[in-house]
Enzyme design. Structure first.
Site, PDB file in Angstrom:
ATOM      1  N   LYS A 114       0.839  -1.208   0.000  1.00 35.74           N
ATOM      2  CA  LYS A 114       0.000   0.000   0.000  1.00 35.74           C
ATOM      3  C   LYS A 114       0.871   1.254   0.000  1.00 35.74           C
ATOM      4  CE  LYS A 114      -4.523  -1.407   1.511  1.00 35.74           C
ATOM      5  NZ  LYS A 114      -5.640  -1.230   2.437  1.00 35.74           N
ATOM      6  N   LYS A 196      -4.186 -10.529  -7.262  1.00 30.89           N
ATOM      7  CA  LYS A 196      -5.378 -10.794  -6.460  1.00 30.89           C
ATOM      8  C   LYS A 196      -6.563  -9.979  -6.972  1.00 30.89           C
ATOM      9  CE  LYS A 196      -5.630  -8.600  -2.579  1.00 30.89           C
ATOM     10  NZ  LYS A 196      -5.589  -8.021  -1.242  1.00 30.89           N
ATOM     11  N   LYS A 199     -10.806  -4.358  -5.830  1.00 26.44           N
ATOM     12  CA  LYS A 199     -11.593  -3.262  -6.417  1.00 26.44           C
ATOM     13  C   LYS A 199     -10.725  -2.312  -7.235  1.00 26.44           C
ATOM     14  CE  LYS A 199     -10.996  -0.456  -2.310  1.00 26.44           C
ATOM     15  NZ  LYS A 199     -10.128  -1.328  -1.547  1.00 26.44           N
TER      16      LYS A 199
HETATM   17  P1  TYM Z   1     -10.334  -6.489   3.370  1.00 18.84           P
HETATM   18  O1  TYM Z   1     -11.414  -5.501   3.659  1.00 18.84           O
HETATM   19  O2  TYM Z   1      -9.260  -6.105   2.436  1.00 18.84           O
HETATM   20  O3  TYM Z   1     -10.941  -7.843   2.841  1.00 18.84           O
HETATM   21  C1  TYM Z   1     -12.003  -8.451   3.528  1.00 18.84           C
HETATM   22  C2  TYM Z   1     -11.879  -9.944   3.489  1.00 18.84           C
HETATM   23  O4  TYM Z   1     -11.894 -10.428   2.139  1.00 18.84           O
HETATM   24  C3  TYM Z   1     -10.744 -11.224   1.905  1.00 18.84           C
HETATM   25  N1  TYM Z   1     -10.327 -11.031   0.508  1.00 18.84           N
HETATM   26  C4  TYM Z   1     -10.172 -12.017  -0.365  1.00 18.84           C
HETATM   27  N2  TYM Z   1     -10.329 -13.359  -0.259  1.00 18.84           N
HETATM   28  C5  TYM Z   1     -10.110 -14.102  -1.368  1.00 18.84           C
HETATM   29  N3  TYM Z   1      -9.711 -13.574  -2.553  1.00 18.84           N
HETATM   30  C6  TYM Z   1      -9.535 -12.246  -2.710  1.00 18.84           C
HETATM   31  N4  TYM Z   1      -9.169 -11.742  -3.874  1.00 18.84           N
HETATM   32  C7  TYM Z   1      -9.767 -11.404  -1.582  1.00 18.84           C
HETATM   33  N5  TYM Z   1      -9.686 -10.062  -1.386  1.00 18.84           N
HETATM   34  C8  TYM Z   1     -10.047  -9.852  -0.093  1.00 18.84           C
HETATM   35  C9  TYM Z   1      -9.713 -10.729   2.896  1.00 18.84           C
HETATM   36  O5  TYM Z   1      -8.724 -11.703   3.159  1.00 18.84           O
HETATM   37  C10 TYM Z   1     -10.565 -10.434   4.108  1.00 18.84           C
HETATM   38  O6  TYM Z   1     -10.816 -11.612   4.847  1.00 18.84           O
HETATM   39  N6  TYM Z   1      -7.803  -5.861   7.533  1.00 18.84           N
HETATM   40  C11 TYM Z   1      -8.934  -6.517   6.958  1.00 18.84           C
HETATM   41  C12 TYM Z   1     -10.248  -6.120   7.611  1.00 18.84           C
HETATM   42  C13 TYM Z   1     -10.214  -6.307   9.086  1.00 18.84           C
HETATM   43  C14 TYM Z   1     -10.360  -7.530   9.780  1.00 18.84           C
HETATM   44  C15 TYM Z   1     -10.256  -7.197  11.158  1.00 18.84           C
HETATM   45  C16 TYM Z   1     -10.558  -8.858   9.370  1.00 18.84           C
HETATM   46  C17 TYM Z   1     -10.046  -5.316   9.996  1.00 18.84           C
HETATM   47  N7  TYM Z   1     -10.083  -5.853  11.255  1.00 18.84           N
HETATM   48  C18 TYM Z   1     -10.339  -8.190  12.127  1.00 18.84           C
HETATM   49  C19 TYM Z   1     -10.645  -9.833  10.355  1.00 18.84           C
HETATM   50  C20 TYM Z   1     -10.532  -9.496  11.706  1.00 18.84           C
HETATM   51  C21 TYM Z   1      -8.997  -6.130   5.502  1.00 18.84           C
HETATM   52  O7  TYM Z   1      -8.504  -5.107   5.104  1.00 18.84           O
HETATM   53  O8  TYM Z   1      -9.700  -6.979   4.746  1.00 18.84           O
END
Ligand code: TYM
Length: 332
Positions: A114, A196, A199
């Site tokens: 990032k 991956k 968005k």
């Molecule tokens: P975030 O918002 O980027 O993504 C949310 C969830 O979706 C999964 N994910 C994917 N899984 C499979 N293939 C993909 N291409 C893909 N893109 C995203 C991510 O692994 C995630 O599970 N930091 C976290 C949000 C968060 C969180 C937490 C999660 C904040 N606090 C506490 C669990 C527990 C995040 O940015 O995910």
């Protein structure tokens, strides 16, 4: 005494939810609410590590709540809430900042990634983000954290922080396990299968609210591989494009890789790509329709997130008080 195990997860409302979010963690959530004490939240505090448009953020947060419910999370059976409604996350986040090392945060691949994409805004929040995520998790003392593969490193650092804290103060924080499914944990972009799905690459990304015709178009244009065999086979190293489609089809239909390979044996990619598109259209259709219905009932959504904040707040406050006491903060 509550014998149920606890589960927690969240997604940032920084963009519209996409197929990676759904097939990675979200599709597993509804099956968990019967067995576990579940907390699911909209990680809005996390979104501001990157600049957001305030009106869009508000809208996406509400849409995300509707999508959680539409995908099968019954608010009567689990706790759905907005992260910023529970101040204890940020409060525990500060505490844990003092138990996290600069060096270990510097090793986070998502930070490096990032920081290179947003070189004009490498703020301290972007750097300490995994600490807030650790607080999000540890404050509910969950046993499992269902996430996609890209969040594994953040759950690992959360475990390290908890172990460090417990090493000093005794058994205060439960050390959680990541829950990462075998199929669907890393969905790749449809037009750049080495990256991956996210968005930030909208043409290769299927959004939960996409219309069926847009989904079909994206799948028909999906990049396959320029190998000569042109057969549907799961082999990510050799055939990243086709393997990604096989994975999506498997996650959407519940079929095994072998079943899929024999279903399309001798057929090339021409029939396979629209079949994957149709499976995804049918998986997402009820979620999209139910989300649209729920979004028309703002009062209901408001009642869900208010009740969720109340329930989550009680649990979170309890952990925070326990932590403050251990640290030696004078009780109010
Ligand atoms: P975030 O918002 O980027 O993504 C949310 C969830 O979706 C999964 N994910 C994917 N899984 C499979 N293939 C993909 N291409 C893909 N893109 C995203 C991510 O692994 C995630 O599970 N930091 C976290 C949000 C968060 C969180 C937490 C999660 C904040 N606090 C506490 C669990 C527990 C995040 O940015 O995910």
């Amino acid at each position: 005494m509550n014998e149920k195990k606890t589960m927690l997860s969240g997604i940032q409302p920084s963009g519209d939810l996409h197929l990676g979010n759904y097939l990675g963690p979200m599709r597993h959530w509804p099956g968990m609410i019967e067995t576990y004490d579940c907390f699911f939240f909209m990680a809005d505090l996390h979104t501001i590590t990157v600049r957001q448009d305030p009106a869009q953020l508000r809208k996406r947060t509400l849409t995300q709540i509707a999508q959680y419910i539409a995908s099968g999370l019954d608010p009567e059976k689990c706790t759905l809430f907005v992260q910023s409604h529970v101040p204890a996350h940020a409060q525990l986040g500060w505490v844990l900042n003092c138990y996290t090392m600069f060096g270990e945060l510097s090793r986070m691949t998502q930070f490096k990634d990032k920081a290179s994409k947003h070189s004009e805004n490498i703020n301290a929040g972007l750097f300490t983000y995994p600490v807030l995520m650790a607080a999000d998790i540890l404050i509910y003392q969950p046993d499992y954290v269902p996430v996609g593969e890209d969040q594994r490193q953040h759950v690992e650092i959360c475990r390290d922080i908890a172990e460090r804290f417990n090493g000093i103060y005794g058994d205060v924080l439960r050390v959680p396990e990541p829950y990462i499914a075998k199929v669907g944990a890393r969905i790749m972009s449809l037009n750049a299968p080495e990256t991956k799905m996210s968005k930030s690459l909208p043409e290769g990304c299927v959004f939960l609210m996409d219309k069926p015709e847009d989904i079909m178009r994206k799948f028909k244009r999906a990049v396959t591989d320029s190998d000569t065999e042109r057969c549907v086979r799961y082999a990510p190293g050799e055939k990243p494009g086709v393997s990604n489609l096989v994975q999506i089809y498997a996650a959407a239909t519940g079929k095994s890789f072998e079943e899929i390979e024999s279903e399309f044996a001798g057929q090339g990619y021409g029939k396979f790509k629209p079949a994957v598109g149709e499976a995804v259209v049918e998986t997402l259709r009820p979620i999209r329709e139910e989300t649209e219905r729920l979004l028309a009932d703002k009062a209901y959504l408001e009642s869900v997130y208010r009740a969720g904040a109340e329930k989550a707040g009680c649990v979170a406050e309890k952990t925070l008080r326990k932590v403050y006491k251990k640290l030696g903060f004078l009780a109010r």
